[in-house]
Design an enzyme around this catalytic site. Sequence first.
Site, PDB file in Angstrom:
ATOM      1  N   THR A   1      94.661   7.568  66.456  1.00 45.92           N
ATOM      2  CA  THR A   1      93.089   7.945  66.121  1.00 45.92           C
ATOM      3  C   THR A   1      93.610   7.845  64.970  1.00 45.92           C
ATOM      4  OG1 THR A   1      91.348   9.892  65.689  1.00 45.92           O
ATOM      5  CG2 THR A   1      94.181   9.901  66.262  1.00 45.92           C
TER       6      THR A   1
ATOM      7  N   ASP B   1      91.183   8.912  62.995  1.00 47.12           N
ATOM      8  CA  ASP B   1      90.201  10.382  62.591  1.00 47.12           C
ATOM      9  C   ASP B   1      91.473  10.683  62.218  1.00 47.12           C
ATOM     10  OD1 ASP B   1      87.348   9.308  62.961  1.00 47.12           O
ATOM     11  OD2 ASP B   1      87.686  10.265  65.100  1.00 47.12           O
TER      12      ASP B   1
ATOM     13  N   MET C   1      83.900   6.254  59.052  1.00 47.08           N
ATOM     14  CA  MET C   1      83.998   6.895  60.264  1.00 47.08           C
ATOM     15  C   MET C   1      85.136   8.261  60.297  1.00 47.08           C
ATOM     16  SD  MET C   1      85.603   3.931  63.322  1.00 47.08           S
ATOM     17  CE  MET C   1      84.692   2.854  64.288  1.00 47.08           C
TER      18      MET C   1
ATOM     19  N   TYR D   1      83.683  -1.190  63.267  1.00 52.60           N
ATOM     20  CA  TYR D   1      84.369  -1.434  63.457  1.00 52.60           C
ATOM     21  C   TYR D   1      84.904  -2.356  62.844  1.00 52.60           C
ATOM     22  CZ  TYR D   1      82.956  -0.621  68.515  1.00 52.60           C
ATOM     23  OH  TYR D   1      82.696   0.585  69.860  1.00 52.60           O
ATOM     24  N   LEU D   2      84.452  -2.722  61.752  1.00 56.90           N
ATOM     25  CA  LEU D   2      85.272  -3.838  61.016  1.00 56.90           C
ATOM     26  C   LEU D   2      86.481  -2.753  60.491  1.00 56.90           C
ATOM     27  CD1 LEU D   2      83.436  -5.622  58.981  1.00 56.90           C
ATOM     28  CD2 LEU D   2      83.555  -6.365  61.176  1.00 56.90           C
ATOM     29  N   GLN D   3      86.580  -1.774  59.924  1.00 59.00           N
ATOM     30  CA  GLN D   3      87.722  -1.094  59.212  1.00 59.00           C
ATOM     31  C   GLN D   3      88.743  -0.127  60.202  1.00 59.00           C
ATOM     32  OE1 GLN D   3      86.131   3.800  58.855  1.00 59.00           O
ATOM     33  NE2 GLN D   3      84.090   2.930  60.009  1.00 59.00           N
TER      34      GLN D   3
END
Lengths: 421, 421
Positions: free
Chosen positions: B142, B144, B190, B297-299
Amino acid sequence: MSVKNAFYAQSGGVTAVINASACGVIETARKHPDKIGKIFAGNNGILGALREELIDTSLETAEDIAALKHTPSGAFGSCRYKLASPLQDIAPYRRLIDVFRAHDIGYFFYNGGGDSQDTAHKVSLLSKEMGYPITCIGIPKTVDNDLPVTDNCPGFGSVAKYVAVSIREASFDVASMCENSTKVFLLEVMGRNAGWVAAAGGLASQNHGEAPHIILFPEVPFDQQRFLEKVQKSVQDHGYCSIVVSEGVRTDSGELLTHSTSFDAFGHIQLGGIVPTIARMIKHELGYKYHWAVADYLQRSARHIASATDVEQAYAVGKAAVEFAMQGKNAVMPAIVRESNHPYKWSIGEAALADVANIEQKIPRDFITEDGFGITESCREYLLPLIQGEDYPPFRDGMPYYVVLQNNLVEKKIHDPSAAW
Amino acid sequence: MSVKNAFYAQSGGVTAVINASACGVIETARKHPDKIGKIFAGNNGILGALREELIDTSLETAEDIAALKHTPSGAFGSCRYKLASPLQDIAPYRRLIDVFRAHDIGYFFYNGGGDSQDTAHKVSLLSKEMGYPITCIGIPKTVDNDLPVTDNCPGFGSVAKYVAVSIREASFDVASMCENSTKVFLLEVMGRNAGWVAAAGGLASQNHGEAPHIILFPEVPFDQQRFLEKVQKSVQDHGYCSIVVSEGVRTDSGELLTHSTSFDAFGHIQLGGIVPTIARMIKHELGYKYHWAVADYLQRSARHIASATDVEQAYAVGKAAVEFAMQGKNAVMPAIVRESNHPYKWSIGEAALADVANIEQKIPRDFITEDGFGITESCREYLLPLIQGEDYPPFRDGMPYYVVLQNNLVEKKIHDPSAAW
């Protein structure tokens, strides 16, 4: 010829490689002590000359100057400041020449886009008229790739590589997720008038059907119906749709889509950024889940994924600018000349500032596919050499090492007549 | 022990390194032909099992499997699909076990976040009850970084590196431009509930005063007044203000700022994306020119700037998952154990799925500075090892080479009882 000092300034939006040009200027100028004394840099661009804030680059070590080659941004500061026509206001030109005279500056190297080349050209003409002739050499720089004469502009190759790499990576991501989640991905990129940066996204698609599936160019009026049909077809054919959107996309009437109210019917008011608007439109009309990214400054500062070709060319135009001056040339700009595509070969040519100033080079129509949503083989042929090679910066402790210079100002020599600058 | 087939699935949002875990699973499983027959991968994650769409990875070459290690995204497709509690709906669990039985699958490797670990845990329990016991091993993933027990989650280190590098580069850019142009730059990253990704931006600031000057965490309620004061002070002290904003920033009452209407007084309605809103607020209250980027999404797909540590750990947890299964373990997940910080040493430990499932690890309060706008030394100490090392993918013709697998499905063995999946 006697020894004169030199003045170098960075202008307008900075890039991943404008400091490589600065490095080329300074390293080359340091090799000509018989002709060039000190190299001053403008603190925050041309404002530094107007305010008599001159950075003494001789106080920077050779090591730090060399590190400019891998440091993004403008190491001496830049600014957005367009000198008015001397017919309207001669004062700033007088001031520039006064400051140049006070600091014995005989060479002016101006690193920027079309406006800057125009300024350099005018300073060259006016300085002669005012009895203090200055050698003025332009150095090309713009991520927009919109200068004429030169085959391409330093700064562009790196943003092109960033955009192509980023849309490929994000498209791989959305392709993984599209079965029951995100179906449309949009990436907004720079290019208010010319779609070169958006076009570079097309390099990610090497085979038919590969992402990005749609590119929106400023040069092609936005046709909502045809666009939505293409999005739908991409989702049907590939499971998802990956889109590169130029910030400069316009309606039929030439109005920027970001400023238009054509989507007000959906009850949404825009906040700046064109992709949220287009994304909502897709959701509203086709029902697809979307994600969007806005690259903004990330794209032009991404030195970590700079094009080696771009870095080399940026350095070369800085070096050539000094060499031109040493050869007694004036009011010219080093231009990149494409010698061949296979293999890619380039050399440094010479452009008259008069031919470069204030002309915006847009994408030729035959670089865009007939449907207006992609790039042609000619375009790919043009773009591909510019993103070749990786030139990674050094990393320390997991992070790229970028230099911050001392930037010591020299003592002022003339009383500042006003606070106008 | 007889030979059984294995099933591997990718779950939820993909990362730059989840394929490195897949590579670890497949390469290791291929070394155990005495216990593991074929390795099937779920076409689009767990949906592939429910729909009996099993990819036969034995048809992929060793070279292509090895290339997964440097390919972002989910090579077999992922999905967002959370199985309900078996108390509410036993059907999907029955179906999974039916499919596993039909294809002689004895090992289930599930690569995902908290929900996926929960599913793997339940399948382990239910399969035993249903008389077809399956070895279930979770593999952490993840961006996150919010799983408990494991020191960190594969996928996070690379997004952390991307965010730290990007905010450093963009901050260099705005520092060049701030004299008479952009004064505030915001990057949205994010992290809907946990601010780990935003915290990573703090790694760009190595010395006092360096950018980013402000980080907005989901863990710290947004206080408009204090925020604006801090922005103003940064601009006064440094000439500009660089800000990392977590998408999960909340108001005092726990409402996501993206959903709040607290800025309606300015007459602006939000379009999604929190940074346009905050940027407008700054402009309205303080008058500063701003720029903002949304990495989206780039990250999480930026394999080109992946952390070498992250890639190595992602591979290691995939490899360990298979080794655990070979050792007869069940209902466990390989966890990353931090052995020491100086030098950074880690090993693979073992977490019970029961302890991992559905627990969200937020940032400890002592990782955030007292004013709530930055990271502490403890946080830096924790984060820094995770972004160490660069693991560049191979480039071909200026672009990163990412593999696209064949993904051939095996023949279905059971009649699909419904189109429910």
